[in-house]
Design a protein around this motif. Structure first.
Motif, PDB file in Angstrom:
ATOM      1  N   LEU A 273      16.429  11.006  -1.919  1.00 54.77           N
ATOM      2  CA  LEU A 273      15.503   9.837  -1.621  1.00 54.77           C
ATOM      3  C   LEU A 273      14.956   9.602  -0.116  1.00 54.77           C
ATOM      4  O   LEU A 273      14.011   9.249  -0.012  1.00 54.77           O
ATOM      5  N   GLU A 274      15.832  10.285   0.517  1.00 53.92           N
ATOM      6  CA  GLU A 274      15.382  10.273   1.971  1.00 53.92           C
ATOM      7  C   GLU A 274      14.388  11.293   2.291  1.00 53.92           C
ATOM      8  O   GLU A 274      13.601  11.168   3.529  1.00 53.92           O
ATOM      9  N   ASP A 275      13.919  12.391   1.343  1.00 52.35           N
ATOM     10  CA  ASP A 275      12.677  13.209   1.838  1.00 52.35           C
ATOM     11  C   ASP A 275      11.327  12.378   1.059  1.00 52.35           C
ATOM     12  O   ASP A 275      10.336  13.203   1.082  1.00 52.35           O
ATOM     13  N   LEU A 276      11.751  11.144   0.645  1.00 53.38           N
ATOM     14  CA  LEU A 276      10.588  10.620  -0.348  1.00 53.38           C
ATOM     15  C   LEU A 276       9.765   9.841   0.635  1.00 53.38           C
ATOM     16  O   LEU A 276      10.048   9.652   1.730  1.00 53.38           O
ATOM     17  N   ALA A 277       8.318   9.726   0.206  1.00 50.40           N
ATOM     18  CA  ALA A 277       7.708   8.651   0.746  1.00 50.40           C
ATOM     19  C   ALA A 277       6.814   8.089  -0.322  1.00 50.40           C
ATOM     20  O   ALA A 277       6.361   8.733  -1.279  1.00 50.40           O
ATOM     21  N   ILE A 278       6.218   6.957  -0.112  1.00 44.97           N
ATOM     22  CA  ILE A 278       5.639   6.231  -1.165  1.00 44.97           C
ATOM     23  C   ILE A 278       4.219   5.903  -0.372  1.00 44.97           C
ATOM     24  O   ILE A 278       4.312   5.193   0.711  1.00 44.97           O
ATOM     25  N   ILE A 279       3.129   6.062  -0.913  1.00 48.45           N
ATOM     26  CA  ILE A 279       1.715   5.656  -0.455  1.00 48.45           C
ATOM     27  C   ILE A 279       1.147   4.717  -1.545  1.00 48.45           C
ATOM     28  O   ILE A 279       1.018   4.907  -2.666  1.00 48.45           O
ATOM     29  N   LYS A 280       0.394   3.683  -0.970  1.00 53.72           N
ATOM     30  CA  LYS A 280      -0.103   2.706  -1.673  1.00 53.72           C
ATOM     31  C   LYS A 280      -1.578   3.070  -1.853  1.00 53.72           C
ATOM     32  O   LYS A 280      -1.990   3.031  -0.672  1.00 53.72           O
ATOM     33  N   ASP A 281      -2.067   3.195  -2.592  1.00 53.18           N
ATOM     34  CA  ASP A 281      -3.652   3.522  -2.770  1.00 53.18           C
ATOM     35  C   ASP A 281      -4.309   1.988  -2.844  1.00 53.18           C
ATOM     36  O   ASP A 281      -3.795   0.991  -2.901  1.00 53.18           O
ATOM     37  N   LYS A 282      -5.702   2.327  -2.958  1.00 52.88           N
ATOM     38  CA  LYS A 282      -6.482   0.769  -2.960  1.00 52.88           C
ATOM     39  C   LYS A 282      -6.259   0.097  -4.215  1.00 52.88           C
ATOM     40  O   LYS A 282      -6.559  -1.118  -3.935  1.00 52.88           O
ATOM     41  N   LYS A 283      -5.932   0.736  -5.202  1.00 53.48           N
ATOM     42  CA  LYS A 283      -5.845  -0.061  -6.293  1.00 53.48           C
ATOM     43  C   LYS A 283      -4.418  -0.756  -6.574  1.00 53.48           C
ATOM     44  O   LYS A 283      -4.059  -1.270  -7.324  1.00 53.48           O
TER      45      LYS A 283
END
Lengths: 675, 839
Positions: A273-283
């Motif tokens: 989990l520590e390698d993870l990243a989450i990106i939120k798009d415009k939608k």
């Protein structure tokens, strides 16, 4: 306001006037109440601090979906109350029969509200001294030579009220949610707050972080309404029926495994989990990427510039965007309230959520600080039940017994029996004792032999990890050797990747008992108490060092170890050989014969017949014994010679083997030679 | 004749002395140097002398002369003087004159020349002594060359005397000398026969004779009667030295079998003195003849190797296993006698023939036992129940017990049941525990007996179902019986677990103990056993405490004692104003105890002094013992408690009136007896037969009077059956016993109660099957080399000791035994039916 200020300053001023108790318990959850019960029964000066207005506040919130995974087995077919506790995972120990959980819920997996109700009743019916709405925010030490442990514990609550205690019992559980920090973790919802209404997830795609029971419980709840659920965690899933550890994934929660393996879009993934990243798009959709890509990106560039794994690997598994990401990563112990002088340190590796304690449940850093309940699970994490009510209710009792001996000179309760009761007392306990059964490999019954092995002392449910300190911890002496009665699963039988359903997994014959796989009693014999060094150097996976002799009672499908030939007989032979004596029972008639023909008597005759408590036996029984060749019928042998009339198995005639056998005449041999 | 007398002067010690002195002592001027005239005039009749004539010392004769000088001392021991005769140059007489004669030595007896020896036949001391004695003992030692000669000699000797037949490869050797020296001593007792013919050796039964070594046979011709058969022979196993021959002949002279009637530890025979073991054949009167034959057979086999004694067990108090039939005493000091159970005379012989085998045989036996154990393991003998109670109960388990009469108590109804009934008997038991279940069976019989009895409810609590009640009622052992009386504390039953005893206890505890009697009539009726009515059907001794109103202290103690003895004893008390009337009638003064035995036919009075409650209980118990009781299985413990020897009359049925009278007289005669006089009815107590069998192997003729001291030494004595059982006879017999004049018939085994069979050795199985199992780490071994893993009980530590890597490899490599660890798994696979996962 002024009044409030005044009041609080008064407290500070009068801070020297601490409220004193011998024992302070932090937390009125199951283990705190359990400890309070034992202290109350012993008439000790104690208080329980609870930050909430009612006991069991953890259960007021958790589990979020309200289904407890501890078994509430209301029927076992037996009336033995001790035995039934083996299958009652929710009740606390008390003398009050009203306080059995089966009276609180009819569900096999009860609702958490029932637990809250139960704990409230437990505290009120037993009139336990709980101080509610008191959150201990700081704990420190005050050195004092006079104190039990060389120091007092000073506790401060949210109102700056101070309390002083000689002994501190920490029963706070593990309630601080585990969080991971990675880029985009602000978009993650926590288990503690996430909606439990499935409607809120209709038509959504959900990613769940974690792979424990809370994660699966969350998934189970929304399985029917989501597009699909993905579940990610570092380790592979551990199924409790494969590991026989109740904290691993329970079958009741594993619906997602079904839908994953039955190609219904849900799925499990492994990753750190520590390698993870989450990106939120415009939608507002959430995309999974790797921290690695974020570190390389141009800060000024917009969200579109961030590399997604699928840009390079176009079949990346979690390339579909998620509507929600839910964190279900469990909890950890609240280390924050302890002054550094207490040295309450987290454990190592997968035990870092628990404070470091000794097998006696005393903190490694501070004498007199005992950790109870879930927080004490580091002793048997992923092994036994010490992190759960059905386990720690016994370890709490053990801690109480240690404290009684240490501070009040009350030795560990024990019963002294004549040696003739040795086999019986073991059989009784392995068949009904719930502490041995629930806290297998952690708590053990100890039999201390008296001199000449004519009597023994029986101690129940002693923490086997501190066996070497037995004399000091219990106030009992063990100079003549001891037996340790413990329950074990077969080594190497179970584990996360083991096939626990292989053919011929169960052993049926007593002579192969050591290969038993299912939980079964094991008896260790030591001629002297193992030393701490021997305890430390014991083989891995062994609860105890190498004994002088060991006995396994063969696993039993019904966990009923009372079969005379398969269970009791081999046990008796083991005990006999350890003690070098004959532990058989004899009818009075046999004792009579021995009294006139031997200078010494077997223990059964010595302790029974000679004391005018011989077993006369009914006529029918004596006839059976004669038929078995184990008793000679002298009324008949008058004319038919030495042999019992019906002794079809001569070899069984062992009882009288040593008696009345005339000198074997050699002359027939001589005659044969002369010819 | 005088020479012979001289020979007899030489004794064993003398022989030993000279044997040891020969090599060390040189020629200490024993060689006389005389002139021919001097020499011939000094010759005495019958006295032998060896003379060597020399004119001048020629260099060639010098070594010979040395040997002659050296042998002078040895020959002197046999009364033979050695003389060097210096011939004057001018002498030309018979011995000095001829050059030829000077190369010879001459043996004279008196002045008669017996033999002349060429000097080359006298090459050393041995040859000189051998040849000289050979010449002198011409009659005592026959030289034979053919088998016919030998047989002639042998036949001539049959029935008269024994023969010593020696083969020496050549004359003049050390062996030859040894034979001759022995012949010098024994020549008049045994006929010595010598040969140098190897063919004879073959004919005497030595198939592959080693012709280069000497050989000696002792032929027992004295007892031989059959002319056609050669005499029995006993070869001497050792080298032919004088000492060995002497020893051999001594042994041949000893009696074949010694009869022994004393402690074998004290026995000493010539065999032991000569460093040989002594074998005892343990005999009994019943098997004496057979044992005697066995002993003789063994003795012939062991002749010359060991002595054989016949030890009569009936005469000696042996503290040993009844099964033992052979004992071995070694000459080594301090080594205890070994008692053995042997099955074959061969074993006795091997036992002796190689002393080293003594241990070996025992070990072999143990090995065999181990193998048997192994077999047993395979035969699952360990699995076979050898507990009579458990087995009896299991065999009875399918029978449904008639439990209708017995109320089942549970946690729900326990308290209410106790409060509803005046008296509740509760059996606490565990349904899996054999002794409990055995008692439950008797309990059903009690329930049957007491059916319809008012005010008593029989009930049971299964502690396996209701551990809570049992813990609360402080029941820690199974079984426990308690009697709960409404409003009183419960009483624990502490008597025999038998129907009769329990029934009587329950019945008797219905009556208060002690029972307050209010009128003289009641008291009298009580003493007659007629009051209270409930107890009239029970045979018992009634106790009545008589108290004056003033003696409340003694009364309280009496009441307290009553509550302790409740159920076992009928106790009454009377303390009304007219108690004095009773006390006068029975001539006691209160506080006193009246004891009415057998329905009030005799009433004894005992004064009650100031006693503690426990003393009073003790006193009452003691007073209730019969003077001349019939011992039964049920009442023995009460008499065992006295810790006195038993004088028991075993009888098949009732004892005769005469015996009974005499025994009673004996028992009464001395009230403070140091023993318990009692009798045993074999019809009522058949196990008594087992006792007699243990004492005498078979049941002796009845009645039989036995003295047995159970508490010290465990000796059993049997009153001589030929004497009649009268007080005086018994008393004088007891005196003899006391004086140690009687030999015990048997001694009770002192054996400890060891585990009847070994346990499964799981520790070893684990290590064998999973060698990598880190039962103890290498670390521990390195760190604590001196610390061996403690020995497991009943096991072989060597096997269990963690093997080093190499030996482990060996273990894996070697098949058989070490693969056994894997066998269970395989075996278990085959027996799939027993695995519960398959139903």
């Amino acid at each position: 306001l002024g009044l409030a200020l005044y009041a609080s300053s008064l407290c500070v001023v009068s801070g020297a006037a601490f409220l004193y108790h011998d024992y302070c318990i932090i937390g009125a959850g199951p283990s705190g109440l359990q400890a309070a019960y034992f202290l109350q029964q012993a008439g000790r000066d104690y208080v329980v601090f609870e930050r909430s207005h009612a006991p069991g506040s953890f259960f007021a919130l958790y589990p979020r979906h309200r289904k407890l995974i501890s078994i509430n087995k209301r029927y076992t077919g037996k009336s033995n109350a001790e035995f039934n506790l083996r299958h009652d995972w929710n009740s606390l120990l008390s003398h009050d029969r009203r306080l059995l959980f089966r009276r609180y819920s009819r569900d096999f997996f009860p609702d958490a509200d029932a637990m809250v109700r139960y704990l409230e009743d437990f505290a009120s019916l037993l009139k336990l001294r709980v101080q509610y709405n008191t959150a201990i925010v700081h704990v420190t030490l005050e050195r004092d030579e006079q104190a039990w442990n060389g120091h007092y514990f000073l506790l401060t609550d949210q109102d700056r009220q101070n309390y002083k205690c000689s002994s501190l019992l920490v029963a706070t559980g593990t309630w601080v949610p585990n969080v991971v920090n990675f880029p985009g973790s602000e978009y993650v919802e926590g288990y503690e707050t996430v909606s439990i209404n499935p409607e809120d997830f209709a038509g959504q795609t959900v990613l769940i972080l974690g792979r424990g029971n809370s994660a699966f419980e969350t998934a189970e709840n929304i399985l029917g309404v989501t597009n699909f659920i993905h579940m990610v965690s570092r380790s592979r899933v551990r199924l409790s029926w494969a590991t026989h550890y109740v904290g691993d994934l329970r079958a009741i929660n594993n619906g997602l495994l079904d839908t994953y393996q039955l190609k219904s879009l849900d799925g499990l993934l492994e990753g750190n989990l520590e390698d993870l990243a989450i990106i939120k798009d415009k939608k507002g959709k959430l995309h999974i990427t790797l921290r690695f890509y974020l570190e390389n990106r141009n800060i000024s560039a917009g969200i579109e510039s961030i590399t997604l794994p699928q840009d390079e690997l176009d079949n990346f598994a979690t390339r579909a965007p998620y509507d929600r990401v839910i964190r279900c990563l469990g909890w950890k112990f609240d280390f924050s309230i302890y002054n550094r002088s207490l040295r309450v340190m987290p454990g190592k590796g997968n035990k870092k959520k628990y404070p470091q304690i000794k097998p006696s449940y005393e903190s490694r850093g501070t004498r007199g600080l005992f950790v109870l309940g879930t927080a004490s699970h580091s002793v048997d994490f992923r092994k036994s039940a010490g992190g759960f009510i059905h386990g720690f209710r016994y370890t709490t009792r053990a801690v109480h017994r240690l404290l009684e001996n240490r501070h009040h000179g009350v030795p560990w309760p024990s019963t002294v029996y004549p040696i003739t009761q040795l086999t019986n007392s073991i059989i009784k306990r392995v068949n009904e004792a719930s502490g041995l059964y629930q806290m297998f490999s952690v708590l053990a019954d100890i039999i201390l032999l008296r001199e000449n092995a004519t009597a023994f002392e029986y101690l129940e449910e002693y923490p086997v990890g501190v066996l070497a300190e037995l004399e000091m911890q219990t106030g009992r002496k063990a100079p003549n050797g001891l037996f340790v009665i413990i329950m074990e699963y077969g080594r190497n039988f179970s584990g996360a990747d083991k096939d626990v359903f292989y053919y011929n997994r169960a052993v049926g014959e007593a002579q192969h008992a050591w290969q038993s796989n299912f939980l079964h009693p094991v008896i260790y014999y030591y001629k002297r108490l193992p030393t701490e060094r021997e305890m430390r150097l014991r083989p891995p996976d062994w609860p105890l060092p190498r004994p002088d002799a060991i006995h396994h009672i063969v696993e039993d499908f019904l966990t009923d170890w009372t079969a005379p030939n398969a269970h009791i007989l081999p046990l008796r032979r083991f005990l006999e050989n350890c003690l070098g004596t004959d532990l058989r029972n004899f009818f009075a008639e046999s004792c009579f014969l021995f009294a006139f023909t031997r200078q010494k008597l077997p223990p059964f005759c010595q302790q029974g017949y000679v004391r005018m408590q011989g077993l006369v036996g009914s006529e029918g029984l004596r006839r059976h014994a004669v038929e078995a060749g184990l008793l000679e019928d002298y009324t008949l042998t008058d004319f038919s010679g030495d042999r019992p009339p019906d002794s079809h198995e001569g070899s069984q005639d062992q009882l009288l083997r040593d008696h009345a056998i005339p000198v074997r005449p050699l002359q027939h041999l001589v005659n044969a030679k002369d010819e | 004749m005088s020479a012979q007398r001289d020979r007899w002067v030489s004794s064993l010690s003398f022989l030993l002395f000279c044997a040891s002195s020969i090599p060390t002592q040189g020629s200490a001027r024993l060689l006389q140097e005389l002139s021919p005239q001097q020499y011939f005039s000094s010759l005495q009749a019958g006295r032998a002398s060896l003379a060597y004539f020399s004119r001048n010392v020629s260099p060639g004769a010098q070594p010979f002369l040395e040997q002659i000088e050296n042998s002078a001392e040895a020959l002197q021991d046999y009364g033979i003087s050695v003389v060097k005769v210096n011939c004057p140059k001018e002498d030309v007489s018979r011995y000095c004159g001829k050059e030829n004669a000077l190369k010879k030595a001459y043996l004279f007896r008196g002045n008669v020349l017996i033999r002349e020896f060429p000097t080359d036949a006298l090459f050393d001391v041995n040859s000189i002594v051998a040849n000289v004695l050979f010449a002198l003992l011409f009659n005592e030692v026959k030289y034979v060359e053919t088998l016919a000669d030998l047989q002639n000699v042998e036949n001539a000797l049959k029935g008269r005397s024994n023969m010593v037949f020696a083969y020496v490869p050549a004359t003049g050797t050390a062996e030859h000398r040894a034979v001759m020296e022995a012949a010098f001593v024994y020549g008049t007792v045994h006929q010595f026969v010598l040969t140098t013919e190897a063919t004879l050796l073959k004919d005497t039964g030595n198939d592959e004779p080693d012709v280069s070594s000497a050989w000696l046979l002792f032929c027992h011709c004295q007892q031989a009667t059959d002319l056609a058969q050669p005499c029995r022979r006993t070869a001497m196993g050792q080298a032919l030295t004088m000492l060995n021959i002497h020893r051999h002949l001594k042994l041949m002279g000893a009696p074949l079998v010694t009869e022994v009637a004393e402690d074998p530890e004290k026995v000493s025979t010539i065999h032991l003195q000569l460093g040989l073991p002594l074998v005892f054949i343990l005999s009994q009167k019943e098997t004496y003849e057979a044992d005697r034959r066995t002993a003789e057979f063994v003795a012939w086999q062991l002749l010359g190797k060991a002595g054989v004694a016949l030890l009569s067990r009936d005469l000696v108090d042996l503290n040993i296993l009844l099964r033992a039939n052979v004992a071995l005493k070694t000459p080594d000091e301090g080594v205890p006698i070994k008692y053995l159970v042997l099955e074959d005379t061969d074993e006795v012989i091997t036992l002796v023939e190689d002393k080293n085998k003594v241990e070996q045989i025992q070990e072999d036996e143990e090995d065999e036992e181990e193998e048997e154990d192994d077999d047993e393991k395979e035969n699952n003998n360990q699995d076979i129940q050898d507990d009579q109670v458990v087995e009896a109960v299991s065999r009875d388990k399918k029978r449904e017990l008639p439990l209708e009469q017995i109320l089942v108590l549970t946690e729900e109804n326990f308290c209410s049941a106790l409060s509803e009934n005046a008296r509740t008997v509760v059996l606490f038991y565990a349904s899996w525990e054999a002794v409990s279940l055995a008692v439950l069976r008797s309990y059903t019989e009690v329930a049957d007996d007491l059916k319809g009895t008012q005010g008593v409810v029989l009930s049971r609590v299964n502690c396996w179902d209701w551990p809570g009640i049992c813990t609360k009622e402080n029941v820690t052992q199974f079984p426990t019986i308690k009697i709960y009386k409404k409003g009183e504390r419960s009483v624990i039953y502490n008597g025999m677990w038998g129907t009769e005893e329990l029934t009587s206890f329950i019945m008797m505890s219905r009556v208060p103990c002690p029972l307050k009697l209010t009128t003289i009539d009641e008291a009298e009726g009580y003493l007659r056993g007629e009051f209270p009515f409930e107890l009239s059907s029970y045979h018992h001794t009634s106790l009545l405490g008589l108290f004056s109103t003033a003696t409340s202290e003694a009364r309280e103690a009496f009441e307290e004692a009553g509550s302790i003895l409740s159920g076992h004893v009928t106790m009454g008390m009377y303390f009304e104003d007219d108690a004095l009337a009773l006390s006068r009638k029975y001539a006691v003064s209160p506080p006193a105890l009246l004891l009415a035995r057998s329905g009030g036919r005799s009433v004894e009075g005992i004064a009650l002094s100031k006693q503690s409650v426990l003393d009073m209980v003790q006193m009452i118990r003691y007073e209730l013992l019969d003077i001349f009781p019939e011992i039964t299985v049920q009442n023995l413990p009460r008499y065992l408690e006295l810790r006195k020897p038993f004088l028991i009359l075993f009888s098949d049925g009732d004892i005769g009136q005469r015996e009974s009278k005499e025994m009673l007289k004996l028992a009464k005669g001395r009230p403070q007896q140091a023993f318990v006089a009692c009798w045993l009815n074999l019809k009522k107590t058949p196990v008594g037969r087992g006792v007699l069998k243990a004492y005498f192997a078979t049941v002796p003729s009845l009645p039989v009077l036995i003295w047995v001291n159970l508490h010290a030494e465990g000796q059993v004595f049997k009153f001589p059956s030929e004497e009649s059982i009268t007080e005086t006879n018994i008393l004088s017999w007891l005196e003899k016993l006391k004086a140690g004049l009687e030999i015990p018939s048997s001694t009770l085994s002192e054996d400890e109660w060891k585990p009847p069979l070994p346990a499964y050795d799981f520790l070893q199985m684990m290590e064998t099957a999973v060698p990598e199992l880190p039962l103890h780490t290498a670390h521990r071994h390195r760190d604590t080399p001196t610390q061996h893993p403690p020995e497991s009980p009943g096991g072989d530590i060597a096997v269990r000791e963690e093997p080093s890597q190499e030996s482990k490899a060996e273990k894996i490599g070697s098949p058989g035994r070490d693969l056994r660890g894997t066998a269970p798994r395989l075996a278990a696979r085959e027996k799939q039916g027993k695995r519960h996962s398959e139903l």
